[in-house]
Each structure stands twice: as structure tokens, then as C-alpha cells.
Scaffold this motif. Structure first.
Motif, PDB file in Angstrom:
ATOM      1  N   ALA A  15       0.842  -1.213   0.000  1.00  0.00           N
ATOM      2  CA  ALA A  15       0.000   0.000   0.000  1.00  0.00           C
ATOM      3  C   ALA A  15       0.870   1.253   0.000  1.00  0.00           C
ATOM      4  CB  ALA A  15      -0.906   0.005   1.229  1.00  0.00           C
ATOM      5  N   ASP A  16       0.215   2.359  -0.289  1.00  0.00           N
ATOM      6  CA  ASP A  16       0.920   3.651  -0.305  1.00  0.00           C
ATOM      7  C   ASP A  16       0.900   4.269   1.085  1.00  0.00           C
ATOM      8  OD1 ASP A  16       1.422   4.388  -3.311  1.00  0.00           O
ATOM      9  OD2 ASP A  16      -0.567   3.494  -3.224  1.00  0.00           O
ATOM     10  N   ILE A  17       1.911   4.006   1.844  1.00  0.00           N
ATOM     11  CA  ILE A  17       2.070   4.665   3.149  1.00  0.00           C
ATOM     12  C   ILE A  17       3.148   5.712   2.914  1.00  0.00           C
ATOM     13  CG2 ILE A  17       2.497   4.320   5.621  1.00  0.00           C
ATOM     14  CD1 ILE A  17       0.179   2.630   4.358  1.00  0.00           C
ATOM     15  N   GLY A  23       2.347  18.346  -9.813  1.00  0.00           N
ATOM     16  CA  GLY A  23       1.734  18.243  -8.481  1.00  0.00           C
ATOM     17  C   GLY A  23       2.436  17.257  -7.567  1.00  0.00           C
ATOM     18  N   ARG A  24       3.220  16.349  -8.149  1.00  0.00           N
ATOM     19  CA  ARG A  24       3.839  15.323  -7.316  1.00  0.00           C
ATOM     20  C   ARG A  24       5.140  15.762  -6.662  1.00  0.00           C
ATOM     21  NH1 ARG A  24       2.333   9.260  -9.197  1.00  0.00           N
ATOM     22  NH2 ARG A  24       2.377   9.067  -6.924  1.00  0.00           N
ATOM     23  N   VAL A  25       5.532  17.032  -6.864  1.00  0.00           N
ATOM     24  CA  VAL A  25       6.714  17.500  -6.119  1.00  0.00           C
ATOM     25  C   VAL A  25       6.455  17.362  -4.622  1.00  0.00           C
ATOM     26  CG1 VAL A  25       7.599  19.075  -7.892  1.00  0.00           C
ATOM     27  CG2 VAL A  25       6.015  19.951  -6.151  1.00  0.00           C
ATOM     28  N   VAL A  31      10.863   1.609  -3.528  1.00  0.00           N
ATOM     29  CA  VAL A  31      11.191   2.965  -3.999  1.00  0.00           C
ATOM     30  C   VAL A  31      10.550   3.166  -5.378  1.00  0.00           C
ATOM     31  CG1 VAL A  31      13.412   2.204  -5.000  1.00  0.00           C
ATOM     32  CG2 VAL A  31      13.082   4.603  -4.398  1.00  0.00           C
ATOM     33  N   LYS A  32      10.194   4.402  -5.688  1.00  0.00           N
ATOM     34  CA  LYS A  32       9.532   4.675  -6.962  1.00  0.00           C
ATOM     35  C   LYS A  32       9.914   6.074  -7.437  1.00  0.00           C
ATOM     36  CE  LYS A  32       5.315   6.308  -4.695  1.00  0.00           C
ATOM     37  NZ  LYS A  32       3.971   5.941  -4.230  1.00  0.00           N
ATOM     38  N   HIS A  33       9.624   6.465  -8.678  1.00  0.00           N
ATOM     39  CA  HIS A  33       9.083   5.737  -9.822  1.00  0.00           C
ATOM     40  C   HIS A  33      10.226   5.706 -10.819  1.00  0.00           C
ATOM     41  CE1 HIS A  33       5.679   7.927  -7.905  1.00  0.00           C
ATOM     42  NE2 HIS A  33       4.966   6.869  -8.190  1.00  0.00           N
ATOM     43  N   PHE A  34      10.733   4.541 -11.019  1.00  0.00           N
ATOM     44  CA  PHE A  34      11.952   4.324 -11.795  1.00  0.00           C
ATOM     45  C   PHE A  34      11.622   4.383 -13.285  1.00  0.00           C
ATOM     46  CE2 PHE A  34      15.273   1.072 -13.062  1.00  0.00           C
ATOM     47  CZ  PHE A  34      16.363   1.857 -12.756  1.00  0.00           C
ATOM     48  N   ALA A  51       8.041   3.720 -13.654  1.00  0.00           N
ATOM     49  CA  ALA A  51       7.320   4.991 -13.810  1.00  0.00           C
ATOM     50  C   ALA A  51       6.362   4.906 -14.996  1.00  0.00           C
ATOM     51  CB  ALA A  51       8.322   6.110 -14.018  1.00  0.00           C
ATOM     52  N   PHE A  52       5.481   5.892 -15.095  1.00  0.00           N
ATOM     53  CA  PHE A  52       4.518   5.933 -16.201  1.00  0.00           C
ATOM     54  C   PHE A  52       5.164   6.410 -17.514  1.00  0.00           C
ATOM     55  CE2 PHE A  52       1.368   6.618 -12.662  1.00  0.00           C
ATOM     56  CZ  PHE A  52       0.584   5.508 -12.922  1.00  0.00           C
ATOM     57  N   ASN A  53       6.309   7.078 -17.374  1.00  0.00           N
ATOM     58  CA  ASN A  53       6.841   7.812 -18.525  1.00  0.00           C
ATOM     59  C   ASN A  53       7.812   7.007 -19.387  1.00  0.00           C
ATOM     60  OD1 ASN A  53       8.268   8.632 -15.796  1.00  0.00           O
ATOM     61  ND2 ASN A  53       9.846   8.523 -17.391  1.00  0.00           N
ATOM     62  N   SER A 113       5.207  -2.786 -11.729  1.00  0.00           N
ATOM     63  CA  SER A 113       4.794  -1.674 -12.599  1.00  0.00           C
ATOM     64  C   SER A 113       4.065  -0.648 -11.743  1.00  0.00           C
ATOM     65  CB  SER A 113       3.830  -2.188 -13.671  1.00  0.00           C
ATOM     66  OG  SER A 113       2.556  -2.438 -13.108  1.00  0.00           O
ATOM     67  N   ASP A 114       3.831   0.524 -12.284  1.00  0.00           N
ATOM     68  CA  ASP A 114       2.891   1.418 -11.620  1.00  0.00           C
ATOM     69  C   ASP A 114       1.483   0.995 -12.059  1.00  0.00           C
ATOM     70  OD1 ASP A 114       1.688   3.360 -10.126  1.00  0.00           O
ATOM     71  OD2 ASP A 114       2.946   5.007 -10.828  1.00  0.00           O
ATOM     72  N   TYR A 115       0.482   1.626 -11.507  1.00  0.00           N
ATOM     73  CA  TYR A 115      -0.915   1.237 -11.698  1.00  0.00           C
ATOM     74  C   TYR A 115      -1.264   1.188 -13.191  1.00  0.00           C
ATOM     75  CZ  TYR A 115      -5.773   0.827 -10.225  1.00  0.00           C
ATOM     76  OH  TYR A 115      -7.032   0.363  -9.979  1.00  0.00           O
ATOM     77  N   GLY A 142      -0.253  16.721  -5.683  1.00  0.00           N
ATOM     78  CA  GLY A 142      -0.325  15.263  -5.632  1.00  0.00           C
ATOM     79  C   GLY A 142      -0.445  14.701  -7.038  1.00  0.00           C
ATOM     80  N   GLU A 143      -0.785  13.412  -7.125  1.00  0.00           N
ATOM     81  CA  GLU A 143      -0.859  12.774  -8.443  1.00  0.00           C
ATOM     82  C   GLU A 143      -1.970  13.408  -9.279  1.00  0.00           C
ATOM     83  OE1 GLU A 143      -1.274   8.507  -8.413  1.00  0.00           O
ATOM     84  OE2 GLU A 143      -1.479   8.446 -10.589  1.00  0.00           O
ATOM     85  N   ALA A 144      -1.677  13.616 -10.559  1.00  0.00           N
ATOM     86  CA  ALA A 144      -2.637  14.191 -11.505  1.00  0.00           C
ATOM     87  C   ALA A 144      -3.106  15.580 -11.074  1.00  0.00           C
ATOM     88  CB  ALA A 144      -3.843  13.259 -11.683  1.00  0.00           C
TER      89      ALA A 144
HETATM   90  C1  NOJ Z   1      -0.126   5.268  -8.917  1.00  0.00           C
HETATM   91  C2  NOJ Z   1       0.987   6.106  -8.357  1.00  0.00           C
HETATM   92  O1  NOJ Z   1       1.726   6.680  -9.416  1.00  0.00           O
HETATM   93  C3  NOJ Z   1       1.952   5.340  -7.455  1.00  0.00           C
HETATM   94  O2  NOJ Z   1       2.803   6.261  -6.843  1.00  0.00           O
HETATM   95  C4  NOJ Z   1       1.209   4.521  -6.460  1.00  0.00           C
HETATM   96  O3  NOJ Z   1       2.119   3.838  -5.640  1.00  0.00           O
HETATM   97  C5  NOJ Z   1       0.295   3.549  -7.194  1.00  0.00           C
HETATM   98  N1  NOJ Z   1      -0.655   4.309  -7.997  1.00  0.00           N
HETATM   99  C6  NOJ Z   1      -0.445   2.611  -6.257  1.00  0.00           C
HETATM  100  O4  NOJ Z   1      -1.394   3.291  -5.556  1.00  0.00           O
END
Ligand code: NOJ
Length: 713
Positions: free
Chosen positions: A85-87, A143-145, A182-185, A229-231, A261-263, A461-463
């Protein structure tokens, strides 16, 4: 558990199931209903669901136990699910957002935050956290800064390391500890124009010198997983990028852990135009070294036929499954599939007095005082008004606090009242138009006004990309009104990113509060009234306007640099603004006042095996004890690969009693003088360097030294 033996007992379907991650509702809700909805969207049936290897997110310990039991009831080989999970900055007790945390310049706090987060999340039945985010960004439009540790690779890596150490605590089999992913590679923070999920195009040199540093730091600290990462990187989606996932991660860095992978990002490579369908996506993913596919079903639906058709060697699947089984084994799930989950403990820990105390102590080091025209700290018996759209807001947790209950947070008004300060008036308004004449009369009776402005927690935040980072015009009218009324204005800004502050500079004091989590306003109140001496310093440069982005401290000297005092129009500059940011990296005020004496170097020439000793005497000239963060920067004047005009290579946060002096000492060694090339190799060059020390990246003293060969003596 002998995981290799276990692997040999598994069918191909069971193996592939381990590579799939699903959300908990797949297991809990009535499947008849779900099959018509979400499940059918990704084309999986109940059998496949109950073969999947891991779960994304979970409500609480009871839910985890329910899902695990249900799953194991149907599992032939009794391989437990692992819960991830995302903690990000706390589980239910919420800490400052990571960007704010980095402004403490105290990585030890990241360790403490991760320990508390891990203890709560583990009791809730979580085994892996998708944290830390090691993406570097120079673009506050992104927003993710808010989820990262600022613009600098060295500082960010120091925080990343402590986060990993704090979560894992040396042994992920123990309840109370989490494995870190660790993310997002890689290089997600370099999205073009700050638009989330957008294209990334960075040179290999910048990738290695700058972007990859943080992920590497996490892996060196022992992180067990890495998320793609998504990119795109080099035109290839990170999720199927074999340069990143095989050459860099496995060959160069010797990473043994699990990749995820990411989502939905494996499936999304079709949209990128890099695979024609899910089957090709599955092929590219497994070939590139992607182990777990999060929330899409390319692997589970297509790997069996790809193996049958001999397009995919089962060895690749076996390698991935083995890594996942090893992680489950390390977490201790084969001994106890409910590892950590403890409904009673979960309730005791979350929002416990002790955890809130830790949040408060950490928060006290994170807000940044940007301006103070002798108005702060305020006196409690002064006549104070409180206005602004965030005067009565509890929304101070910031992004990624899905378990945090904001209704438990105090508003700024409540925090002031708890501290014995009763505002002459509180106006929870967005603009001056909303204030009546009667209210203005009361407002006039105050000496000071605290104006709580900024942006909503959901705006970063995201998006959550934005093109306009100005403080909303309406909010600015509040400052203008109060100035016109002759009040001293103390502006408190809530935000998850650097905003454009040119419109609020006429305030008498500016405190950048960020989102500090469960104790935000308690901490802000203590800073405003001097119980806490602010010590935060910025970890992202604050632009003067959006057109200046990206603006950052470690820039390169151009061939035509602008030199102060020299008139020449054919140099690198803007017609309408200075090149420098409004507030530089490393900047932040305190109620103490520090004086730096002359910089002293132990030598002016060193050998590669030497250590240069850098000393500076610093005096707290004020009657207020406080922290100062002393920063050390290096410049390599001449090298085959150009180097930035300065790079952070050391910092110390030190407590100074009032009217006291200390000699602060740094050691500089070859490690600090290294250059990384476009392949990620490190080397050094002899020659002239500068070492700079100061309270922020612009205000530094500089001395030169030379790195010489032994034979040059
Ligand atoms: C998408 C996000 O980019 C990522 O940071 C997150 O860990 C996953 N969703 C899972 O919630």
C-alpha cells in the motif's frame, strides 16, 4: 521455506498468478456483481483472482485477515498473499508531506516518521509500502513534487536512505517493520511542462548524474522493491525499459529485489504506441524484467500462450516468481500469513499520544519562515485577528493520506485558542469582498492579522498539475485590505508545492506552512508565538513567475553568462526578470541571527587520498536559541564534462544556544569531487575546485583548492 522447491511444485498458471497484483475488493465483494463490472474490464475470472500473488491497499487489519483467510482456503499450495500500500507520510497518524519534511534538513526525522508509519501500517496488515518517492523535480507545476524531497540529488538521497532504513529497520520479518518499494523508476519528475504522466526526454548524462541518484540510494539502503514509472525514457516506457530494468538495475546496481509496474502502466504501453495489444505488452514486460504487474492483466491473460508458443522462456517467469517468493519468505509470510495484522494494536497505535507527539516534534522543523519584518514571534496578549480561507480548515494532511482522518485535525483558530490566543475576530473568507463593513470595524481594532491562504490539499499530488501557481487574486485582496487598514500582516501559506509569491511580498511576515499532517496548526501556532523557533529551509527554489520554470540552484554556467555590473545584451538572461529565483534553495529564516566568520581550509592542495578540512565559526548573535543549517557546496571549475556552478555536498543542522559560537567542521574527500558520465561510471579529474559554505545556496563564502597528483608535490 525452500522457495526453489516450492517453485518446482507450481503450475504455470500458479506461477503467473504471482505476477499479478489486485485491489482487495476483488477478493471481498460479491463476485457475481463484480464480474459484470471491474473484473470483466480486465478480463479475469474468479480462478485467476484467487491465484494472484499480492494485494494493493487494504482497509485495516480485520479486512486483511479476512482476505488472507478466504484466499488461503482456495490456495492449493498455501502461498500467502503479500499486502502492499501507499504509506507515504504516515498511515493514520499523518506526518508532514515529504517536500515539507525535506525542509527540515534533518534526515533523522525521516527515519522517525518511517518507524511510526511502519508500526501503524504493519499492525493494519500491510507488508510493503510504496515509498519513498525518489523522483527529483525542478518543476513545481508538477503536483507530485509534494511527494518528493526537493530539487537536489544529494539532499533527497539523504532522506530517501533514512526512509528505507526506518521502514525496514534491518529486518522485514518483524511485526512493526515494512519492506520499502522505492519509486518511480525512472525520471518521472522530469515530465515535460510539469504535466503528470507526460513525456520525459532526458539525456543519459542527466539521467545518471541527477535522476537515478535517489533510486540508487534507496537500493543501497536495502530497499526490497522498485516501482517503474509511467513515462518514457529514451522513447521506451520505463515499465518495459530493459536498459533501466536490466542493465542499470540488475547489472550495474546488482539489485536482487522485486520490480513492479505502476498502476496499469504495463497495459498503458499500448497507448504509448509501444505495443499493439496486451499480448505484446506482456512479452515486452517479462523480457525487460518486470516482475509484478499492478492492476492490469496482460501477464495473467497472455503469458500462458506466449510460453506455449515458445515466445517466452519459462525461465524468465521462474526468475520473477522466485524473487516474489523470496520476498514473501523474508517477510515471514510462510510462517505467519497474517504477519503484523493486529486489530487491537492497530487501534492502540493510530493517533496515540506518543505518535502525535512525534508528528508535532517533526512538524516543528518543517515550516519555512520566508520573511519577517520584526513582527514574529507574536505576543499572546497582542490584539490579533485571524482571516483567510484556511483559518478554519482541517484539511492539513496533504496528498496521499488516504487513512488520515482530517476531522481529527485542529483548525488554525482552534490551535490558537488552545494556546490561549482568542482572535478579536475570525473571518473564514476567501476575499475582501466577503467582509462586511461591520466586520471591518472589528478588524480595525486588531494590531496584527494572521492571514491563512494558499492552495487546497487536493491541488497537489498525483494528476494535480497546474499552469498558474500564483496565490489566487482573491486571497491577495485580503492582504491589501489589511495593509490599507494599517494592520501588521502575518501571512501563513498552506501548500504542497512552491507557489509564486510576488503578490504577497508586502506582508510583514511570511510563513510557508506546507501541509504538516495531524499536528499542522498546533505547530504553526507554536512558531507564530515563538514557542518554536522556525528552522526549515527551502529544498526547491521558488520561482518569480511560471515563465522562469525550471529554476534551480545547481545550474550550469553558459558560454555567455550574465555578470553583475557588466552591460552586454548578448548574454543568457531574461528581458523582464532576473535569472535568480525569488527565494533560493536552502533559504529560510529563524528568530535567531547567525553570523558566519571567514572560511578556513586545512590545505589549498590535496591528493586524491586526502581529506580537506573546512571550518567556519558561526555565532548566534541573538537572544534566541535555535537551529542553523550550514550548507557546503562544491564547484569543479574545469572538466571534460561541464559541472554545475555549485553542488550541495554536505550540510549540518546544529543547535546554537543564544549568544553562542561554534566552529563547524566539514570533511571533503574524493567522493565529493566525483563526476558521473553518461554510462553511470564515476571518475575524477585533477585541477581547481571551489568549496562554498553558507546559510543558503546564494549566500556563500568561497575558497579555492586544487586536487593534485602525488607526483606534483
Ligand atoms: C499510482 C501512483 O503513481 C503510485 O505512486 C502509487 O504507488 C500507485 N498508484 C499505487 O497506488
Amino acid at each position: 521455506m525452500d522457495v526453489l522447491k516450492l517453485l518446482h511444485k507450481m503450475t504455470i498458471e500458479e506461477k503467473i498468478g504471482q505476477l499479478m497484483q489486485l485491489a482487495p475488493f476483488f477478493f471481498i465483494k460479491d463476485l457475481e456483481i463484480e464480474v459484470a463490472g471491474h473484473v470483466s474490464d480486465i478480463g479475469i475470472n474468479q480462478k485467476k483472482i484467487f491465484q494472484s500473488g499480492s494485494v494493493l491497499g487494504i482497509g485495516n487489519a480485520e479486512e486483511m485477515i479476512e482476505v488472507q483467510k478466504k484466499y488461503l482456503n482456495q490456495s492449493r499450495l498455501q502461498i500467502p498473499l503479500i499486502f502492499m500500500a501507499d504509506i507515504i507520510h504516515g498511515y493514520e497518524t499523518i506526518f508532514p508531506v515529504p517536500l515539507a519534511l525535506s525542509c527540515s534538513w534533518n534526515p533523522q526525522l525521516a527515519y522517525q516518521m518511517a518507524r511510526v508509519s511502519a508500526s501503524e501500517a504493519s499492525a493494519a496488515g500491510i507488508h510493503v509500502t510504496f515509498s519513498p518517492m525518489a523522483d527529483l523535480s525542478r518543476d513545481p507545476r508538477w503536483g507530485r513534487v509534494v511527494e518528493g524531497f526537493g530539487e537536489d540529488a544529494y539532499l533527497s538521497s539523504s532522506f530517501v536512505k533514512q526512509m528505507v532504513k526506518g521502514y525496514q529497520n534491518g529486518d522485514i520479518s518483524q511485526p512493526g517493520n515494512l519492506a520499502s518499494c522505492v519509486k518511480h523508476f525512472a525520471a518521472y519528475g522530469a515530465v515535460e511542462a510539469g504535466r503528470d504522466y507526460n513525456t520525459v526526454d532526458v539525456s543519459r548524462l542527466f539521467l545518471h548524474q541527477y535522476h537515478l541518484t535517489g533510486y540508487k540510494a534507496a537500493i543501497d539502503a536495502g530497499a526490497k522493491m522498485i516501482m517503474t514509472a509511467f513515462n518514457l525514457v529514451d522513447g521506451v516506457p520505463s515499465t518495459v525499459n530493459s536498459y533501466l530494468l536490466r542493465e542499470v538495475l540488475r547489472d550495474q546496481w546488482k539489485f536482487q529485489g522485486v520490480t513492479i509496474s505502476d498502476y496499469d502502466s504495463l497495459h498503458q504501453i499500448i497507448e504509448h504506441g509501444c505495443a499493439q495489444d496486451n499480448k505484446e505488452a506482456a512479452l515486452l514486460g517479462i523480457e525487460a524484467g518486470l516482475d509484478i504487474e499492478m492492476a492490469s492483466s496482460c501477464y495473467v491473460n497472455y503469458l500462458p500462450e506466449l510460453i506455449n508458443e515458445k515466445m517466452v522462456d519459462i525461465k524468465l517467469v521462474d526468475e520473477a516468481v522466485l524473487r516474489i517468493l523470496e520476498l514473501k519468505n523474508e517477510v515471514g509470510l510462510f510462517d505467519n500469513p497474517f504477519k503484523g495484522a493486529n486489530p487491537k494494536l492497530e487501534k492502540e497505535l493510530i493517533h496515540s499520544k506518543e505518535h502525535l507527539k512525534t508528528v508535532k516534534e517533526i512538524s516543528d522543523e518543517c515550516s519555512v519562515l520566508l520573511k519577517n519584518n520584526h513582527v514574529l514571534p507574536l505576543k499572546k496578549d497582542a490584539k490579533i485577528a485571524l482571516i483567510g480561507p484556511y483559518a478554519q480548515s482541517r484539511s492539513t494532511n496533504g496528498s496521499w493520506s488516504w487513512h488520515g482522518k482530517r476531522e481529527l485535525n485542529s483548525t488554525l483558530e482552534e490551535a490558537l485558542i488552545k494556546d490561549g490566543v482568542i482572535p478579536v475576530i475570525t473571518l473564514n473568507v476567501e476575499s475582501k469582498e466577503k467582509i462586511s463593513d461591520q466586520e471591518i470595524e472589528v478588524l480595525k481594532t486588531a494590531e496584527y492579522v494572521i492571514i491563512a491562504i494558499g492552495e487546497d490539499a487536493y491541488e497537489s499530488g498525483e494528476a494535480r498539475s497546474k499552469t498558474d501557481l500564483s496565490i489566487p487574486r482573491k486571497q491577495v485582496t485580503l492582504i491589501q485590505l489589511c495593509k490599507d487598514l494599517g494592520l501588521k500582516c502575518v501571512v501563513v501559506i498552506y501548500s504542497g508545492r512552491p507557489l509564486i509569491l510576488d503578490q504577497v511580498l508586502e506582508a510583514d511576515a511570511l510563513l510557508y506552512a506546507w501541509f504538516l499532517g495531524s499536528q499542522t496548526n498546533e505547530s504553526i501556532s507554536d512558531v507564530l508565538f515563538g514557542k518554536v523557533n522556525p528552522s526549515g529551509k527551502l529544498t526547491m527554489s521558488f520561482p518569480r513567475n511560471v515563465g522562469q520554470i525550471p529554476v534551480y540552484y545547481n545550474y550550469f554556467n553558459t558560454g555567455r553568462p550574465k555578470r553583475e555590473g557588466i552591460q552586454n545584451e548578448f548574454v543568457s538572461y531574461y528581458l523582464d526578470l532576473p535569472n535568480s529565483p525569488l527565494f533560493p534553495f536552502g533559504y529560510g529564516l529563524s528568530y535567531s541571527s547567525f553570523k558566519y566568520k571567514d572560511l578556513i581550509l586545512s590545505q589549498d592542495e590535496i591528493y586524491p587520498s586526502d581529506e580537506l578540512c573546512v571550518k567556519v565559526e558561526i555565532t548566534n548573535q541573538s537572544d534566541v536559541s535555535g537551529y542553523e543549517t550550514i550548507q557546503l557546496y562544491i564547484r569543479d571549475y574545469v572538466s571534460k564534462i561541464a559541472r554545475p556552478i555549485k553542488e550541495l555536498k554536505g550540510f549540518k543542522k546544529i543547535w546554537f544556544e543564544k549568544q553562542s559560537s561554534q566552529i563547524v567542521e566539514f570533511k571533503v574527500n574524493l567522493n565529493d569531487l566525483m563526476i558521473i558520465d553518461a554510462n553511470g561510471n564515476q571518475f575524477f579529474e585533477y585541477g581547481k575546485f571551489a568549496v562554498m559554505v553558507g546559510p543558503n545556496s546564494e549566500d556563500v563564502q568561497s575558497k579555492d583548492f586544487r586536487l593534485i597528483k602525488e607526483s606534483e608535490l
